[in-house]
Design an enzyme around this catalytic site. Structure first.
Site, PDB file in Angstrom:
ATOM      1  N   ASP A 123      19.692  44.905  35.456  1.00  0.00           N
ATOM      2  CA  ASP A 123      20.276  44.501  36.751  1.00  0.00           C
ATOM      3  C   ASP A 123      19.758  45.320  37.940  1.00  0.00           C
ATOM      4  O   ASP A 123      19.476  44.739  38.998  1.00  0.00           O
ATOM      5  CB  ASP A 123      21.809  44.589  36.705  1.00  0.00           C
ATOM      6  CG  ASP A 123      22.445  43.377  36.044  1.00  0.00           C
ATOM      7  OD1 ASP A 123      21.767  42.349  35.887  1.00  0.00           O
ATOM      8  OD2 ASP A 123      23.632  43.473  35.672  1.00  0.00           O
ATOM      9  N   LYS A 171      27.989  42.222  29.084  1.00  0.00           N
ATOM     10  CA  LYS A 171      28.127  40.766  28.947  1.00  0.00           C
ATOM     11  C   LYS A 171      29.591  40.370  29.080  1.00  0.00           C
ATOM     12  O   LYS A 171      29.918  39.373  29.728  1.00  0.00           O
ATOM     13  CB  LYS A 171      27.597  40.306  27.581  1.00  0.00           C
ATOM     14  CG  LYS A 171      26.086  40.347  27.457  1.00  0.00           C
ATOM     15  CD  LYS A 171      25.667  39.735  26.122  1.00  0.00           C
ATOM     16  CE  LYS A 171      24.175  39.795  25.912  1.00  0.00           C
ATOM     17  NZ  LYS A 171      23.780  39.242  24.611  1.00  0.00           N
ATOM     18  N   ASP A 221      22.547  34.771  23.851  1.00  0.00           N
ATOM     19  CA  ASP A 221      21.321  35.555  23.688  1.00  0.00           C
ATOM     20  C   ASP A 221      20.563  35.438  25.008  1.00  0.00           C
ATOM     21  O   ASP A 221      20.459  34.354  25.584  1.00  0.00           O
ATOM     22  CB  ASP A 221      20.453  35.084  22.524  1.00  0.00           C
ATOM     23  CG  ASP A 221      19.488  36.200  22.127  1.00  0.00           C
ATOM     24  OD1 ASP A 221      19.955  37.275  21.702  1.00  0.00           O
ATOM     25  OD2 ASP A 221      18.261  36.019  22.278  1.00  0.00           O
ATOM     26  N   PHE A 277      24.543  45.905  34.163  1.00  0.00           N
ATOM     27  CA  PHE A 277      24.008  46.560  32.966  1.00  0.00           C
ATOM     28  C   PHE A 277      22.541  46.163  32.815  1.00  0.00           C
ATOM     29  O   PHE A 277      22.008  45.385  33.601  1.00  0.00           O
ATOM     30  CB  PHE A 277      24.821  46.150  31.726  1.00  0.00           C
ATOM     31  CG  PHE A 277      24.583  44.734  31.270  1.00  0.00           C
ATOM     32  CD1 PHE A 277      25.125  43.671  31.970  1.00  0.00           C
ATOM     33  CD2 PHE A 277      23.801  44.454  30.150  1.00  0.00           C
ATOM     34  CE1 PHE A 277      24.903  42.357  31.567  1.00  0.00           C
ATOM     35  CE2 PHE A 277      23.575  43.141  29.735  1.00  0.00           C
ATOM     36  CZ  PHE A 277      24.131  42.096  30.454  1.00  0.00           C
ATOM     37  N   GLY A 278      21.912  46.707  31.782  1.00  0.00           N
ATOM     38  CA  GLY A 278      20.544  46.310  31.431  1.00  0.00           C
ATOM     39  C   GLY A 278      19.583  46.443  32.608  1.00  0.00           C
ATOM     40  O   GLY A 278      19.509  47.473  33.285  1.00  0.00           O
TER      41      GLY A 278
HETATM   42  P1  IMP Z   1      20.778  40.373  23.488  1.00  0.00           P
HETATM   43  O1  IMP Z   1      21.107  39.047  24.133  1.00  0.00           O
HETATM   44  O2  IMP Z   1      21.957  41.002  22.852  1.00  0.00           O
HETATM   45  O3  IMP Z   1      19.582  40.277  22.607  1.00  0.00           O
HETATM   46  O4  IMP Z   1      20.405  41.402  24.654  1.00  0.00           O
HETATM   47  C1  IMP Z   1      19.925  40.973  25.854  1.00  0.00           C
HETATM   48  C2  IMP Z   1      19.302  42.119  26.625  1.00  0.00           C
HETATM   49  O5  IMP Z   1      18.670  41.520  27.771  1.00  0.00           O
HETATM   50  C3  IMP Z   1      20.320  43.106  27.179  1.00  0.00           C
HETATM   51  O6  IMP Z   1      20.488  44.221  26.354  1.00  0.00           O
HETATM   52  C4  IMP Z   1      19.692  43.486  28.520  1.00  0.00           C
HETATM   53  O7  IMP Z   1      18.732  44.480  28.320  1.00  0.00           O
HETATM   54  C5  IMP Z   1      18.978  42.217  28.941  1.00  0.00           C
HETATM   55  N1  IMP Z   1      19.866  41.359  29.743  1.00  0.00           N
HETATM   56  C6  IMP Z   1      20.416  40.155  29.415  1.00  0.00           C
HETATM   57  N2  IMP Z   1      21.199  39.700  30.387  1.00  0.00           N
HETATM   58  C7  IMP Z   1      21.182  40.624  31.347  1.00  0.00           C
HETATM   59  C8  IMP Z   1      21.835  40.725  32.604  1.00  0.00           C
HETATM   60  O8  IMP Z   1      22.636  39.885  33.026  1.00  0.00           O
HETATM   61  N3  IMP Z   1      21.540  41.817  33.318  1.00  0.00           N
HETATM   62  C9  IMP Z   1      20.676  42.782  32.901  1.00  0.00           C
HETATM   63  N4  IMP Z   1      20.071  42.763  31.723  1.00  0.00           N
HETATM   64  C10 IMP Z   1      20.317  41.682  30.946  1.00  0.00           C
END
Ligand code: IMP
Length: 209
Positions: free
Chosen positions: A169, A13, A71, A166-167
């Site tokens: 993507d 993020k 979030d 990340f995540g």
């Molecule tokens: P939180 O907002 O901390 O509850 O976590 C959001 C989760 O959503 C992350 O850990 C990712 O798994 C996913 N996520 C949110 N935004 C993205 C992004 O821009 N790319 C990929 N995964 C995302």
């Protein structure tokens, strides 16, 4: 140059915010000693509830400062909007992420992606639509001043593509540019992403106050 405090320890993020900030000539910084502050339990039922909770809690540690908390998550239509607010812990056993006291037990990106692939294994490409959602909450001295919502519509692939980001993507294909979000630089991602869209709304708002 304007400086904005971001309440997150997620390096993915932070990279996105840095990419967006670069495009708009603002400086972003983390909250001082963020990792030593008590963790906020993300047990809200909506992105907005969790974003507000984080922004309010963390802004109380930096009196007078404007704090932005994010979030976000992935909503997949064929899974009725899952993983949604549970995106960060989708690979956890169901009971674990439904219990509020365990709500912050995040799971690994690889495991979360593997679960998405598993859940979608019988779903054809035309029905693999979904969106990333990002809600930003802006708070000062424990009170939310405003919230902003950004979305990005895409297709969930059946294999990972790209190594940036990340995540989810590498699974998120963005038809407009024929790339996954993991194939973009941070600056490019800020142009197309849910986080970039929410951040631009925040900047317009902060210009006006
Ligand atoms: P939180 O907002 O901390 O509850 O976590 C959001 C989760 O959503 C992350 O850990 C990712 O798994 C996913 N996520 C949110 N935004 C993205 C992004 O821009 N790319 C990929 N995964 C995302």
């Amino acid at each position: 140059m304007r400086r904005i405090l971001i309440a997150t320890s997620n390096p993915g993020k932070l990279r996105d915010f840095a990419g967006a900030a670069l495009r708009h000539g603002v400086e972003i910084a983390g909250i001082p000693e963020f990792s030593s502050l008590p963790t906020v339990i993300e047990d809200g039922l909506t992105f907005e509830a969790n974003a507000r909770k984080k922004a309010e809690a963390y802004s109380s540690y930096v009196p007078g400062e404007i704090v932005v908390a994010d979030d976000s998550g992935l909503e997949i239509d064929a899974l009725n909007g899952a993983p949604g607010v549970h995106s960060a812990r989708y690979a956890a056993p169901d009971l674990l992420y439904k219990e509020p006291h365990e709500a912050d037990a995040n799971t690994d990106d690889d495991a979360n992606n593997a679960r998405v692939l598993h859940e979608l294994k019988d779903i054809p490409s035309a029905q693999r639509t979904g969106r990333f959602v990002c809600v930003l909450a802006v708070a000062r001295d424990g009170k939310t001043l405003a919230t902003f919502r950004g979305t990005a519509e895409g297709i969930i692939l059946d294999a990972l593509r790209g190594t940036n980001g990340f995540g989810y993507d590498p699974l998120f294909y963005f038809p407009e540019i024929k790339k996954t979000f993991a194939e973009l630089t941070a600056e490019e991602k800020s142009k197309y992403s849910h986080r970039g869209a929410a951040f631009r709304q925040f900047l317009n708002w902060s210009d006006a106050i």
